[in-house]
Design a protein around this motif. Structure first.
Motif, short mmCIF file in Angstrom:
data_model
loop_
_atom_site.label_atom_id
_atom_site.label_comp_id
_atom_site.label_asym_id
_atom_site.label_seq_id
_atom_site.Cartn_x
_atom_site.Cartn_y
_atom_site.Cartn_z
N GLU A 139 4.78 10.00 -7.28
CA GLU A 139 5.96 10.20 -8.12
C GLU A 139 5.59 10.19 -9.60
O GLU A 139 6.25 10.83 -10.42
CB GLU A 139 7.01 9.15 -7.81
N ARG A 140 4.53 9.47 -9.96
CA ARG A 140 4.08 9.44 -11.37
C ARG A 140 2.95 10.42 -11.64
O ARG A 140 2.49 10.53 -12.78
CB ARG A 140 3.60 8.03 -11.72
N SER A 141 2.47 11.09 -10.59
CA SER A 141 1.31 11.98 -10.70
C SER A 141 0.13 11.23 -11.32
O SER A 141 -0.50 11.70 -12.26
CB SER A 141 1.66 13.21 -11.54
N ASP A 142 -0.18 10.08 -10.74
CA ASP A 142 -1.20 9.18 -11.29
C ASP A 142 -2.31 8.98 -10.26
O ASP A 142 -2.21 8.13 -9.36
CB ASP A 142 -0.56 7.85 -11.66
N ALA A 143 -3.37 9.76 -10.38
CA ALA A 143 -4.48 9.66 -9.42
C ALA A 143 -5.15 8.30 -9.49
O ALA A 143 -5.70 7.82 -8.49
CB ALA A 143 -5.50 10.76 -9.68
N GLY A 144 -5.11 7.65 -10.64
CA GLY A 144 -5.74 6.35 -10.77
C GLY A 144 -5.13 5.31 -9.84
O GLY A 144 -5.84 4.41 -9.37
N LEU A 145 -3.84 5.41 -9.57
CA LEU A 145 -3.19 4.45 -8.67
C LEU A 145 -3.75 4.55 -7.25
O LEU A 145 -3.73 3.57 -6.50
CB LEU A 145 -1.68 4.68 -8.64
N LEU A 146 -4.24 5.72 -6.89
CA LEU A 146 -4.78 5.89 -5.54
C LEU A 146 -6.04 5.07 -5.33
O LEU A 146 -6.38 4.74 -4.19
CB LEU A 146 -5.06 7.37 -5.27
N VAL A 179 1.88 9.57 6.69
CA VAL A 179 1.67 8.33 7.45
C VAL A 179 0.37 7.68 6.98
O VAL A 179 -0.66 8.34 6.90
CB VAL A 179 1.59 8.61 8.97
N LEU A 180 0.44 6.39 6.68
CA LEU A 180 -0.73 5.63 6.23
C LEU A 180 -1.23 4.71 7.34
O LEU A 180 -0.45 4.22 8.14
CB LEU A 180 -0.39 4.78 5.00
N ALA A 181 -2.55 4.50 7.35
CA ALA A 181 -3.16 3.52 8.25
C ALA A 181 -3.58 2.32 7.40
O ALA A 181 -4.63 2.34 6.76
CB ALA A 181 -4.37 4.13 8.96
N PRO A 182 -2.76 1.25 7.36
CA PRO A 182 -3.04 0.13 6.45
C PRO A 182 -3.94 -0.93 7.08
O PRO A 182 -3.69 -1.43 8.17
CB PRO A 182 -1.64 -0.44 6.21
N THR A 183 -5.01 -1.27 6.41
CA THR A 183 -5.86 -2.38 6.83
C THR A 183 -5.60 -3.56 5.89
O THR A 183 -4.78 -3.47 4.99
CB THR A 183 -7.34 -1.99 6.80
N ALA A 184 -6.33 -4.64 6.08
CA ALA A 184 -6.08 -5.85 5.30
C ALA A 184 -6.31 -5.65 3.81
O ALA A 184 -5.75 -6.37 2.98
CB ALA A 184 -6.96 -6.98 5.81
N THR A 185 -7.12 -4.66 3.44
CA THR A 185 -7.45 -4.47 2.03
C THR A 185 -6.89 -3.19 1.44
O THR A 185 -6.46 -3.16 0.29
CB THR A 185 -8.97 -4.46 1.83
N SER A 186 -6.87 -2.11 2.22
CA SER A 186 -6.45 -0.81 1.71
C SER A 186 -6.22 0.14 2.86
O SER A 186 -6.47 -0.20 4.02
CB SER A 186 -7.50 -0.25 0.73
N LEU A 224 0.83 -1.20 0.00
CA LEU A 224 0.00 0.00 0.00
C LEU A 224 0.87 1.25 0.00
O LEU A 224 0.58 2.22 -0.71
CB LEU A 224 -0.92 -0.01 1.22
N LEU A 225 1.93 1.24 0.80
CA LEU A 225 2.83 2.39 0.84
C LEU A 225 3.50 2.59 -0.52
O LEU A 225 3.57 3.71 -1.02
CB LEU A 225 3.88 2.19 1.93
N ASP A 226 3.96 1.49 -1.12
CA ASP A 226 4.61 1.60 -2.43
C ASP A 226 3.64 2.15 -3.47
O ASP A 226 4.03 2.95 -4.34
CB ASP A 226 5.12 0.23 -2.89
N GLY A 227 2.37 1.74 -3.38
CA GLY A 227 1.37 2.25 -4.31
C GLY A 227 1.13 3.74 -4.13
O GLY A 227 0.98 4.48 -5.11
#
Length: 332
Positions: free
Chosen positions: A222-229, A299-306, A213-216
Motif C-alpha cells: 500500500e505504501r509501495s515500500d520495498a524496504g518493508l519487505l 497467501v503467506l507462509a509464516p514461520t517464527a521469524t518471517s 508479517l501479514l500487516d507488514g
C-alpha cells in the motif's frame, strides 16, 4: 401420508442426516482437485447423487463413509478428464534469466491451483482443535504436492492420513482391496516425501507474529515500500504468482522483482486481511479509474521469524469467493 408429504419427509430426513458433513466434504474435494470453485461443484454433484440413491441406502455403512464414497468417486471421475492443477514452482525451477517482467501463461496451457477460504471449513464456534487439524491438512504446500500424486493414490492418502478412515473402510470407499490400499498408501507417502521432504512448521494465522508479517506485507504494497519487505521475507523466501510462469527464490530476487515490476506508486494497491489454507492471506485490489478493483488473493507462509513463501493468485473471481466485494471506493 400423501406421496408429496412422504417425499418432503424423506428430503427433510436426508438433509438432517447429511448437511452436517457438507463443510468437510468441501475440504475433501478441494484436497482432491486443488480448486475451490471445482470443489463447490463436486460437492453439489455429490449431494445430488446421494439424494438420488438415498432410498436405497440401508445403513450398511455410516452415513459419513457413504457420502465420502460418493464424493471421492465424483472427484476421481472429474480428475480423469482434467489436467492437474499446479503452481509455477510445479512447472520448472526458480527463474534465473535476464531481468524482465514475469510472463503470462495462456489459459489453455496450464490449470492453476486455487486458494481455499478458511471460512468454508470450520466456523469459529466449532471445536478449536478440529479447526487446527483442518487447517493443517489444507496448507498450500501440501495441496500443491498432493496434486502430483496419481489420483487414486491421492485419494488413498487423504482418506487414510487426513480423514483417518481404516484401510478396510478406504478399500470399501474405493471398491478395491485392503492390500491395494496399503500398497497405494506406501507409494503415495514415498512420492510425497520426494515432493516435500521437510514440511515447514508454520504459525497459526491467529498467532500475533503471523498477523504482524501479514500487516507488514500489506503495508509494503500500500505504501509501495520495498524496504518493508526486508522485515517480512525470510532470506530463502520464495515468491510465485499465477498466471505467471516464472517464480523467484531468495529474498533479494523476490524484492527486486516486486520493486521493479509490481509495487508501482503508493496507493496503487489496497489489501484486506483474511485467511486461506490455514495461513494468513489478503484480498488484493488495484486502483483503476478512481476505484479499487478486485485483483486476487495472496497467501503467506509464516514461520517464527518471517515469511518463507508468498503465493499470489491474480484472479478477480477469487475475491467474491472469499466473500469480499469486487469494488472498493478509492480512499484518496
Amino acid at each position: 401420508m400423501t406421496a408429496d408429504a412422504l417425499a418432503a419427509a424423506n428430503q427433510d430426513r436426508f438433509a438432517a442426516e447429511t448437511e452436517r458433513f457438507r463443510r468437510e466434504l468441501l475440504a475433501h474435494c478441494y484436497r482432491m482437485v486443488g480448486s475451490a470453485h471445482d470443489a463447490e461443484d463436486l460437492v453439489q454433484e455429490t449431494y445430488l447423487r446421494a439424494w438420488r440413491s438415498y432410498a436405497g441406502f440401508e445403513g450398511r455403512a455410516s452415513i459419513r463413509a457413504w457420502l465420502y464414497k460418493i464424493a471421492t468417486n465424483v472427484c476421481l471421475t472429474a480428475l480423469a478428464a482434467h489436467r492437474i492443477r499446479v503452481l509455477p514452482s510445479g512447472l520448472a525451477g526458480p527463474y534465473d534469466g535476464p531481468d524482465r517482467p514475469p510472463s503470462h501463461v495462456a489459459p489453455d496451457e496450464v490449470s492453476w491451483l486455487e486458494p481455499f477460504p478458511d471460512g468454508w471449513v470450520t466456523p469459529s464456534a466449532d471445536d478449536p482443535a478440529a479447526a487446527v487439524i483442518a487447517r493443517e491438512s489444507l496448507r498450500l504446500a501440501l495441496i500443491a504436492s498432493l496434486q502430483h500424486l496419481p489420483a487414486r493414490q491421492r485419494a488413498i492418502l487423504i482418506l487414510r492420513e487426513v480423514l483417518a478412515f481404516s484401510a478396510a473402510e478406504t478399500a470399501q470407499i474405493l471398491d478395491t482391496t485392503t492390500a491395494a490400499v496399503k500398497s497405494g498408501l506406501q507409494r503415495a507417502r514415498a512420492r510425497l516425501d520426494e515432493l516435500e521432504p521437510e514440511s515447514e512448521q508454520l504459525l497459526e494465522p491467529t498467532d500475533p507474529r503471523a498477523r504482524a508479517l501479514l500487516d507488514g506485507y500489506i503495508a509494503a504494497f500500500e505504501r509501495s515500500d520495498a524496504g518493508l519487505l526486508e522485515q517480512v521475507l525470510r532470506t530463502d523466501a520464495t515468491l510465485e504468482s499465477t498466471p505467471f510462469r516464472e517464480w523467484y527464490a531468495g529474498r533479494k530476487n523476490c524484492i527486486h522483482m516486486l520493486d521493479a515490476y509490481v509495487l508501482d506508486t503508493p496507493g496503487t494497491w489496497r489489501m484486506l486481511a483474511t485467511t486461506a489454507n490455514g495461513q494468513p492471506a489478503a484480498v488484493i485490489y488495484r486502483d483503476a479509474d478512481g476505484a479499487f478493483r478486485a485483483n486476487g488473493i495472496v497467501v503467506l507462509a509464516p514461520t517464527a521469524t518471517s515469511a518463507s513463501q508468498v503465493v499470489a493468485f491474480h484472479d478477480p473471481a477469487l475475491v467474491a469467493m472469499f466473500g469480499f466485494p469486487d469494488l472498493l471506493a478509492n480512499r484518496k
